[in-house]
Design an enzyme around this catalytic site. Structure first.
Site, PDB file in Angstrom:
ATOM      1  CD  GLU A  33      51.012  93.865  57.154  1.00 25.45           C
ATOM      2  OE1 GLU A  33      52.166  94.290  56.939  1.00 25.45           O
ATOM      3  OE2 GLU A  33      50.581  92.805  56.669  1.00 25.45           O
ATOM      4  CE1 TYR A 116      53.719  95.356  52.927  1.00 21.90           C
ATOM      5  CE2 TYR A 116      54.068  96.385  55.067  1.00 21.90           C
ATOM      6  CZ  TYR A 116      53.848  95.256  54.290  1.00 21.90           C
ATOM      7  OH  TYR A 116      53.733  94.035  54.897  1.00 21.90           O
ATOM      8  CG  ASP A 134      57.226  93.416  52.060  1.00 20.72           C
ATOM      9  OD1 ASP A 134      57.382  92.887  50.931  1.00 20.72           O
ATOM     10  OD2 ASP A 134      57.063  92.741  53.090  1.00 20.72           O
TER      11      ASP A 134
END
Length: 350
Positions: A33, A116, A134
């Site tokens: 991520e 997020y 996102d």
């Protein structure tokens, strides 16, 4: 028709085979991520693979020297991500014995982890019902609901978080979040979206109204600032001079060549008569080998217009350059973490 059911079925049949999708290991999911923030999968995947090989656990990453981490990150951009990655690894190793915390609030407190990223880790690694939003998800939701509230406004962020939460599949939150992101990346693209192949086109208001390209709506226009960098490649006895950039600007803590930044594009002769130039060389004699202009280097908010002066010091160097510069062997210059622009310059000239 249930959005989550349709989307999960589509995801099962169409998702890309990526290494972080075959595990629930929070370290791997967190690493992926962070790397994929502001980065395409095809660009980030080789970096992810190199990091996993070099640092197979968060403890390995925590114990790595910072410059080694930055060098491995080199070329990926947004270098604060790498520093935050390293800092968080140290925190997790010290406070949680190298075991990534499962509590959402604890995850959210880690450096470089926003709503997020914390939601992605909590849902994918730990199965917690946290919806992610996102850029891809903003685009899917704004088109699906033909929502005109700007996605970059405070009201928009709250609204789209609520929309994502309302659609979330609580039994498979991780897969649902990945399905939303995958749909945005592969089908609901910013330009040339593949609407005819979209599993949600029967429910997409923008598709029905033929207004897909009007979404998402943004209220802010990115302003691009030009900057003019005049770099000096100064050689002496098979060595060159380099400097570590200071905090508070782009390429924080990365190495570069001696730099003279100007407010506008200036002639080389004018640069060589400037006080900055004289402060570097004092009365030292040198031979100017070449002057080269590089293509504009584009960052998200800045365009860098770079020029390179290639010089050889003649005779024994006296009081040369400012004290913060270091002299490195040409053969060792590639071992320092540098921005991609400097990497290009070094590759061209060393």
């Amino acid at each position: 028709m249930n959005v989550s059911k349709v989307l999960l079925k589509w995801y099962d049949l169409n998702h890309r085979d990526l290494p972080w999708r075959t595990t629930s290991d929070p370290y791997i999911i967190w690493l992926s991520e962070i790397i994929l923030q502001q980065t395409r999968v095809d660009q980030g995947l080789p970096y992810f693979q190199r990091f996993i090989v070099k640092y197979p656990s968060i403890s390995h990453l925590a114990k790595a020297p910072e410059e080694q981490v930055m060098k491995l990150w080199q070329g990926l951009g947004y270098y604060s991500r790498a520093r935050n990655l390293h800092a968080t690894a140290k925190i997790v190793d010290a406070l949680y014995s190298g075991i990534f915390p499962s509590d959402y609030e604890l995850i959210r407190q880690l450096k470089g982890v926003g709503d997020y990223t914390a939601s992605a880790i909590a849902s994918i690694a730990f199965g917690q019902p946290r919806a992610v939003v996102d850029g891809n998800v903003y685009r899917v939701l704004s088109r699906l609901f033909a929502e005109t509230t700007p996605v970059d406004s405070s009201a928009g962020k709250k609204l789209f978080a609520q929309l994502a939460k309302g659609l979330l599949d609580h039994k498979k939150p991780g897969n649902f979040n990945q399905a939303m992101m995958e749909l945005g990346a592969m089908v609901c693209k910013p330009a040339n979206p593949l609407c005819d192949a979209c599993p949600l086109n029967n429910q997409c208001i923008a598709f029905k109204e033929n207004t897909v390209l009007n979404f998402p709506v943004k209220e802010k226009v990115t302003r691009i600032s030009p900057r003019y960098f005049n770099y000096l490649l100064v050689r002496h006895n098979k060595g060159i001079y380099m400097n570590k950039r200071q905090p508070g600007d782009i390429w924080d803590q990365l190495y570069e060549l001696p730099l003279i930044e100007t407010d506008s594009l200036m002639q080389p002769e004018t640069i060589m008569k400037s006080p900055e130039w004289k402060s570097y060389f004092n009365k030292q004699q040198f031979h100017l080998k070449s002057v080269k202009n590089y293509p504009v280097y584009k960052l998200s908010h800045q365009h860098i217009y770079a020029r390179l002066f290639e010089l050889d010091i003649t005779g024994k160097p006296g009081k040369l350059l400012i004290s913060s510069f270091i002299k490195v062997e040409e053969s060792e210059a590639g071992s320092y973490p540098v921005p991609r622009l400097i990497e290009k310059i070094l590759t061209d000239h060393l």
